[in-house]
Write an enzyme that holds these catalytic residues in place. Structure first.
Site, PDB file in Angstrom:
ATOM      1  N   TRP A 161       0.894  -1.152   0.000  1.00 35.34           N
ATOM      2  CA  TRP A 161       0.000   0.000   0.000  1.00 35.34           C
ATOM      3  C   TRP A 161       0.934   1.204   0.000  1.00 35.34           C
ATOM      4  CZ3 TRP A 161      -1.269   4.285   3.079  1.00 35.34           C
ATOM      5  CH2 TRP A 161      -2.510   4.880   2.808  1.00 35.34           C
ATOM      6  N   GLY A 165       5.626  -0.404   7.196  1.00 41.83           N
ATOM      7  CA  GLY A 165       5.834   0.688   8.158  1.00 41.83           C
ATOM      8  C   GLY A 165       6.361   1.922   7.447  1.00 41.83           C
ATOM      9  N   LYS A 197     -19.830   3.173   5.004  1.00 46.96           N
ATOM     10  CA  LYS A 197     -19.819   1.887   4.293  1.00 46.96           C
ATOM     11  C   LYS A 197     -20.098   2.118   2.814  1.00 46.96           C
ATOM     12  CE  LYS A 197     -18.612  -0.348   6.276  1.00 46.96           C
ATOM     13  NZ  LYS A 197     -17.965  -0.702   7.501  1.00 46.96           N
ATOM     14  N   GLU A 203     -17.166   3.972   0.940  1.00 47.73           N
ATOM     15  CA  GLU A 203     -15.894   3.269   0.785  1.00 47.73           C
ATOM     16  C   GLU A 203     -15.943   2.145  -0.239  1.00 47.73           C
ATOM     17  OE1 GLU A 203     -16.101   0.830   5.018  1.00 47.73           O
ATOM     18  OE2 GLU A 203     -14.152   1.136   4.124  1.00 47.73           O
TER      19      GLU A 203
HETATM   20  C1  F6R Z   1     -14.480   0.921   7.504  1.00 46.21           C
HETATM   21  C2  F6R Z   1     -13.292   0.431   8.172  1.00 46.21           C
HETATM   22  C3  F6R Z   1     -12.370   1.413   8.791  1.00 46.21           C
HETATM   23  C4  F6R Z   1     -11.861   0.882  10.140  1.00 46.21           C
HETATM   24  C5  F6R Z   1     -10.804   1.829  10.707  1.00 46.21           C
HETATM   25  C6  F6R Z   1     -10.307   1.369  12.063  1.00 46.21           C
HETATM   26  O1  F6R Z   1     -15.235  -0.115   6.969  1.00 46.21           O
HETATM   27  O2  F6R Z   1     -13.053  -0.748   8.201  1.00 46.21           O
HETATM   28  O3  F6R Z   1     -12.967   2.652   8.933  1.00 46.21           O
HETATM   29  O4  F6R Z   1     -12.955   0.772  11.003  1.00 46.21           O
HETATM   30  O5  F6R Z   1      -9.719   1.901   9.828  1.00 46.21           O
HETATM   31  O6  F6R Z   1      -9.690   0.119  11.974  1.00 46.21           O
HETATM   32  P1  F6R Z   1      -9.488  -0.780  13.255  1.00 46.21           P
HETATM   33  O7  F6R Z   1     -10.829  -1.171  13.761  1.00 46.21           O
HETATM   34  O8  F6R Z   1      -8.690  -1.944  12.769  1.00 46.21           O
HETATM   35  O9  F6R Z   1      -8.743   0.060  14.253  1.00 46.21           O
END
Ligand code: F6R
Length: 603
Positions: free
Chosen positions: A74, A101, A481, A484
């Site tokens: 990424w 990283g 949702k 994205e």
């Molecule tokens: C949306 C989504 C992101 C994560 C966000 C936090 O569908 O998946 O917005 O919710 O990047 O990620 P976590 O929960 O892994 O800290």
């Protein structure tokens, strides 16, 4: 972001690495590559684009060997391109590395090496690791890795191969995840457990600055001072099938459909005899004067629901803050604050920083996390786990529902601790909660309804979501949702805010998704619906009230929660399905939306 995998063992490495990369593609999918060490030489094949491009490149240029590293990228520094892809090699092609990283001092280090005649090939921050390694290398790869990591500032999970040490794969990490998988047929490094689950469920977690030296029949762990560390592997209960599509076309759909099971397991985990029960029971709400939620993205939207639910049930001060804001805003928190960090991955950079900031200020911290052994899970004072299993689709669904379920249980526990509910009231709340999985299941009988509606929406340029109270929090999630995965512009508003500006955007045919499951506010949201209908909008109305009737412009999706406070868990499933089908009809890449990655390990 970025996924790394490595293997040393008796099997052919290339298929193992490709398979692992498939499981890690959710972490980034701009390019992919692998390096194999065979007969004392390192060979690299890497390719811009999806994994299929790398597979094609390998068909043209096949590699074999028993030790190798792979990467799916990424992009952060340097555009997605073949040269910027990993693995990176030093100038003498002796050392290959994969990196997840950000190396913050890469410019300074690069200029220093360039002055000494080293020629760089890519624009990445990561190449410095390979070049520096070859520059320092005097024959002992452990020594080289220690010198390199001493020079690096920033975050890294790194895998090294060295032609001088053809039987060893070296791994080290700081502030980025890396697990070590152990099996009879060989040993693995990976950014995440699903990448190795097909081969082993015996996992060791590497701590910051620890080094793992993997050989085909052993793994030795060292501290940065080269002292040997003993680690006992943990057995992961997730199985390989749970990280597979299991006949579904998309992971997202499979994960949406898994939600009744996930809700059931997560609720049970917090009840007597469950794995989270002791941690929840041990939380003494009497110790605290306030609760702070902090999280990112969808996990933040869960926090918003948590704020409304906890405040109402517990009559207790609760704040919900974006982790990226919380970490810098010098929030007023102290030892009498409980900071709850919510994260699926447990590796989100901003959420980790928020957790550390909370701890620095002396707050007590509770993590709600899905990935066992992740940084947030390990660093928080208390940790409870959502029972979602591996979530592969980039857009979160089942982890969201599991987080919500744990929040309901915490709310009930705290309400009891504060004396806000009597034992019979508590028992009634828990009984409602235990019905939730069946209710979610029942909703799936009407999937075609939302599918048919979505078929009329995929050409929309813009969609608005409105709701009040918890319905507003779910509107935020529905909007996130949708945008994205379908790339349709959308915004969520608290129903009452619409007329303070945004209503000017409503014109003939604009779609507004309204949610009204909070009875005392039903009339308010219904009048917002009237306001947009009278300006030409068409409305999809999710409501638990039977008062509204369908018209040409107003379509209803009924929600029948056993109890009002649990309605968000049902309305969110409708909205997940809505986004899913809109994106399917638009022909989008559902599981890997553009520009996104599942685990956001950069700031
Ligand atoms: C949306 C989504 C992101 C994560 C966000 C936090 O569908 O998946 O917005 O919710 O990047 O990620 P976590 O929960 O892994 O800290």
């Amino acid at each position: 972001m970025c996924g790394i995998i490595g293997y040393v063992g008796t099997e052919d490495t290339v298929p193992i690495i490709l398979e692992g990369l498939k499981k890690l593609e959710y972490r980034g999918y701009d390019s992919a590559g692998l390096a194999i060490l065979d007969r004392g030489a390192v060979s690299v094949v890497k390719q811009k684009g999806r994994l299929t491009a790398l597979e094609e490149a390998l068909r043209q240029n096949p590699l074999t060997g028993h030790i190798g590293i792979g990467h799916t990228r990424w992009a952060t520094h340097g555009e997605p391109s073949d040269t910027n892809s990993h693995p990176h090699l030093g100038s003498q092609r002796k050392i290959a590395i994969v990196h997840n990283g950000i190396i913050e001092n890469h410019r300074y280090l690069r200029e220093t090496l360039e002055r000494k005649g080293v020629v760089f090939h890519s624009e990445t921050d990561s190449e410095i690791v390979a070049q520096l390694a070859e520059y320092y290398h005097r024959g002992d790869i452990m020594d080289t890795v220690i010198r390199v990591t001493n020079a690096l500032e920033g975050s890294y999970a790194l895998g090294f191969l060295c032609a001088d040490d053809p039987d060893k794969l070296i791994a080290v990490r700081k502030d980025n995840p890396l697990i070590i998988g152990l099996s009879d047929g060989g040993n693995f490094i990976a950014s995440d457990v699903p990448a190795v689950l097909k081969h082993t469920n015996k996992i060791c977690y590497l701590e910051d600055r620890e080094i793992a030296v993997l050989e085909k029949d052993r793994v030795t762990f060292y501290s940065r001072d080269r002292e040997v560390i003993h680690k006992t592997p943990e057995t992961i209960s997730w199985n390989f099938e749970s990280a597979e599509k299991g006949g579904y076309k998309h992971f997202m759909f499979k994960e949406i459909m898994e939600q009744p099971r996930v809700l059931r397991d997560t609720i049970r985990s917090a009840l007597p005899g469950g794995t989270n029960h002791a941690v929840i029971e041990a939380l003494d709400i009497g110790r605290y004067s306030q609760i702070f939620f902090t999280a990112c993205g969808s996990a933040y939207n869960v926090s918003m629901v948590g704020k409304y639910v906890l405040e109402r049930l517990c009559r207790f001060p609760v704040t919900a803050d974006l982790a990226s804001e919380f970490r810098y805003r010098d929030a007023v928190i102290d030892a009498r604050t409980l900071v709850i960090v919510i994260s699926q991955s447990g590796e989100t950079a901003d959420s980790i920083a928020a957790l550390r900031e909370a701890k620095r200020k002396g707050a007590d911290t509770l993590a709600i996390v899905n990935v066992v052994g992740s940084t947030i899970a390990k660093e928080a004072d208390h940790t409870v786990y959502t029972m979602a299993g591996p979530e592969i689709a980039v857009a979160t669904t089942k982890a969201f529902s599991a987080q919500l379920a744990l929040l309901y249980l915490l709310a009930v526990r705290f309400a009891r601790g504060l004396g806000r509910v009597t034992p019979p009231e508590e028992a009634a709340l828990l009984a409602d909660l235990e019905e939730l999985p069946d209710q979610a299941e029942a909703l799936f009988a009407h999937v075609d309804r939302i599918q048919q509606y979505a078929a009329t929406c995929f050409n929309c340029k813009s969609i608005f979501f409105i709701g009040r109270n918890v319905d507003y929090a779910i509107a935020l999630e529905g909007s996130l949702k949708l945008k994205e995965i379908s790339y349709i512009h959308s915004e969520a508003y608290a129903g009452g805010e619409l007329k303070h500006g945004t209503i000017s955007l409503i014109e003939e045919g604009t779609l507004v998704v309204a949610i009204a499951c909070t009875e005392r506010l039903y009339g308010k949201t219904a009048s917002n619906v009237e306001q947009v209908l009278s300006r030409g909008a068409r409305v999809l109305f999710l409501t638990s009230s039977g008062e509204t009737e369908e018209t040409d412009c107003l379509s209803l999706l009924p929600i029948r929660p056993v109890s009002e406070w649990l309605a968000p868990s049902l309305s969110v499933i409708w909205l997940q399905l809505f986004s899913y089908y809109v994106a399917v009809y638009k022909g989008c890449d559902i599981d890997k939306p553009r520009n996104l990655a599942k685990s956001v390990t950069v700031e």
